[in-house]
Write a protein that holds these residues in place. Structure first.
Motif, mmCIF file in Angstrom:
data_model
loop_
_atom_site.group_PDB
_atom_site.id
_atom_site.type_symbol
_atom_site.label_atom_id
_atom_site.label_comp_id
_atom_site.label_asym_id
_atom_site.label_seq_id
_atom_site.Cartn_x
_atom_site.Cartn_y
_atom_site.Cartn_z
ATOM 1 N N GLY A 109 34.714 37.830 30.948
ATOM 2 C CA GLY A 109 35.466 39.068 30.808
ATOM 3 C C GLY A 109 36.787 39.043 31.559
ATOM 4 O O GLY A 109 37.819 39.498 31.060
ATOM 5 N N SER A 110 36.758 38.490 32.767
ATOM 6 C CA SER A 110 37.980 38.434 33.565
ATOM 7 C C SER A 110 39.042 37.558 32.896
ATOM 8 O O SER A 110 40.225 37.915 32.873
ATOM 9 C CB SER A 110 37.686 37.880 34.967
ATOM 10 O OG SER A 110 36.725 38.665 35.615
ATOM 11 N N TYR A 141 38.126 48.985 36.413
ATOM 12 C CA TYR A 141 37.621 47.650 36.779
ATOM 13 C C TYR A 141 37.813 46.726 35.577
ATOM 14 O O TYR A 141 37.263 46.973 34.502
ATOM 15 C CB TYR A 141 36.140 47.682 37.179
ATOM 16 C CG TYR A 141 35.655 46.291 37.527
ATOM 17 C CD1 TYR A 141 35.986 45.709 38.744
ATOM 18 C CD2 TYR A 141 34.927 45.543 36.609
ATOM 19 C CE1 TYR A 141 35.593 44.410 39.050
ATOM 20 C CE2 TYR A 141 34.516 44.240 36.910
ATOM 21 C CZ TYR A 141 34.861 43.686 38.129
ATOM 22 O OH TYR A 141 34.475 42.401 38.427
ATOM 23 N N HIS A 142 38.605 45.663 35.790
ATOM 24 C CA HIS A 142 38.863 44.734 34.686
ATOM 25 C C HIS A 142 38.487 43.298 35.046
ATOM 26 O O HIS A 142 38.789 42.385 34.288
ATOM 27 C CB HIS A 142 40.333 44.800 34.266
ATOM 28 C CG HIS A 142 40.730 46.125 33.676
ATOM 29 N ND1 HIS A 142 40.290 46.550 32.444
ATOM 30 C CD2 HIS A 142 41.503 47.131 34.161
ATOM 31 C CE1 HIS A 142 40.797 47.758 32.175
ATOM 32 N NE2 HIS A 142 41.523 48.136 33.200
ATOM 33 N N ASP A 235 40.169 47.094 26.802
ATOM 34 C CA ASP A 235 39.198 46.212 27.456
ATOM 35 C C ASP A 235 37.800 46.663 27.041
ATOM 36 O O ASP A 235 37.217 47.564 27.634
ATOM 37 C CB ASP A 235 39.384 46.276 28.977
ATOM 38 C CG ASP A 235 38.376 45.396 29.713
ATOM 39 O OD1 ASP A 235 37.456 44.865 29.059
ATOM 40 O OD2 ASP A 235 38.495 45.260 30.943
ATOM 41 N N LYS A 264 30.674 39.788 27.649
ATOM 42 C CA LYS A 264 29.328 40.358 27.825
ATOM 43 C C LYS A 264 28.487 40.289 26.534
ATOM 44 O O LYS A 264 27.968 39.244 26.211
ATOM 45 C CB LYS A 264 29.437 41.782 28.359
ATOM 46 C CG LYS A 264 30.058 41.803 29.780
ATOM 47 C CD LYS A 264 29.734 43.064 30.529
ATOM 48 C CE LYS A 264 30.485 43.197 31.820
ATOM 49 N NZ LYS A 264 29.788 42.751 32.993
#
Ligand SMILES: Cc1ncc(COP(=O)(O)O)c(C=O)c1O
Length: 423
Positions: A109-110, A141-142, A235, A264
């Motif tokens: 994800g990051s 939150y990313h 996101d 995810k």
């Protein structure tokens, strides 16, 4: 020696104060369950950090992976391609908004977010246009890499690195009652003429505490950016793949974004993988005879064929009627439970969207990730053989879609018991 004892000698765990860490050794997974080395069976109420949408050790996915491993395990993705990468891109684009055109693969994800930020920044620099500001929600939150941390809210996760993070224009999240403030803040930054991009977690801000806001205001924020030439980045790392009740959370909207980040649920929780997609406008700005306009980003495992296969097998399952029916079943049960407990005097707020239900407890010391209630909640549910991972005084149920009604009822009953003994 027990697995946990061997672990203690050699492992450093994520998001864990290792001084007094209590670790559980998991040796097997099956559907919504995880089994520890002493034979205890736990319900995975948080889908193992929100990744496991389709159940643990899914046989169908395992078969597909095993077949692929014998055909092609990996190939460098610069200068080469392979069938699974192409097929996956074709199929993902069918689920994404119709103007999405290209798929860029990465590992998690990051990295999906890093790629999105780089696409957005270089989009402007390739055209020699001076646009530098990135807009994000204050408590977003990313991810944990430096770019992803920069566009995330400042707090306990990012404090030690503060001087090393690039500047971001933060606006208040548009939660109920705050919509106008949030919009006015965005408008004033956009009107400054220097805004390059706006990145957002659509409808649910996960790590912030499952903070939820409505489609209409998001539509307004994204629309303002779109009509003022600010790149929009959705996101969907946590919200994608039916987590919020639709395939993507942005499917609740009509306004389109330029870039999407996925991870995810992309592989149903079976393999680390990330996707950043973009539309023609973004991609086109990188096409040039001038080599400096190239997106110089890649990872050794970019588009790994086994990861692509895992995502394809997950898509096969997402596209079955049964998956959607399960999502709707969980959604209905969650909303009934929300109505049942919403007036409990210990609860500040109970919110729900799709397969996520979050309970925010009233606290005196202020809402925070480090709230002391966290350990109390965690221990109570572990003793009940339910895996929860509270965000301070906020805890949530975000299960694999295969969870049974019985297991959901058991979790709800345990939540009521927890509230009872707390009161
Ligand atoms: C919205 C969002 N973006 C990005 C990330 C980072 O993903 P990863 O943990 O795979 O790096 C997360 C992780 O929780 C997330 O919730």
């Amino acid at each position: 020696m027990k697995l946990t004892e061997r672990d203690k000698k050699v492992i450093w765990h994520p998001y864990t104060q290792m001084k007094n860490a209590e670790i559980i050794g998991i040796v097997k997974g099956e559907g919504a369950y995880l089994f520890d080395e002493s034979g205890n069976k736990y319900i995975d109420a948080i889908s193992s950090w929100w990744v496991n949408t389709l159940g643990h050790s899914n046989k169908y996915i395992a078969e597909k992976v095993s077949e692929q491993m014998k055909i092609l395990e990996h190939v460098i993705f610069a200068g080469f391609t392979h069938p699974k990468a192409v097929e996956l891109a074709e199929r993902l684009l069918k689920h994404l908004p119709s103007d999405q055109e290209k798929i860029f693969y990465s590992d998690n994800g990051s990295t999906a977010v890093e790629v999105a930020i780089k696409m957005a920044i270089q989009y402007w620099s390739n055209q020699n246009i001076e646009k530098k500001k990135i807009i994000a929600f204050r408590n977003a939150y990313h991810g944990d890499t430096f770019g992803a941390m920069s566009v995330s809210g400042r707090g306990v996760f990012t404090d030690p690195f503060k001087p090393y993070l690039f500047e971001v224009e933060f606006i208040d999240p548009p939660v109920k009652g705050n919509e106008e403030t949030s919009f006015n803040q965005l408008k004033s930054i956009v009107n400054s003429g220097n805004a390059a991009a706006f990145i957002y977690e659509p409808l649910v801000q996960g790590a912030a505490g499952m903070i939820m806001y409505e489609t209409e205001i998001l539509e307004k924020l994204v629309s303002y950016c779109n009509s003022n030439n600010v790149i929009t980045i959705a996101d969907e790392v946590m919200t994608g793949f039916y987590r919020t009740g639709k395939f993507f959370a942005t499917d609740y909207m009509t306004e389109k974004s330029d870039i999407f980040c996925l991870s995810k649920g992309l592989t149903g929780g079976n393999m680390a993988f990330g996707v950043t997609s973009c539309n023609h406008k973004i991609f086109n700005a990188f096409l040039s005879d001038d080599k400096t306009k190239t997106l110089y980003h890649g990872h050794s495992y970019t588009a790994n064929p086994v990861a692509c296969t895992t995502a394809l097998a997950s898509l096969d399952l997402y596209e079955q009627k049964e998956c959607f029916e399960n999502v709707k079943r969980i959604e209905k049960k969650h909303s009934e439970f929300r109505d049942k407990i919403k007036n409990n005097p210990l609860i500040k707020d109970v919110r729900q969207r799709g397969t996520i239900i979050a309970i925010e407890l009233k606290v005196e010391e202020g809402t925070s990730y480090l709230n002391s209630l966290r350990d109390k909640i965690y221990s109570f549910f572990i003793a009940k053989k339910i895996i929860m991972r509270p965000l301070g005084n906020i805890f949530y149920v975000l299960p694999p879609y295969c969870i049974s009604d019985n297991d959901l009822d058991y979790i709800y009953k345990s939540i009521e018991e927890f509230l009872q003994q707390l009161g």
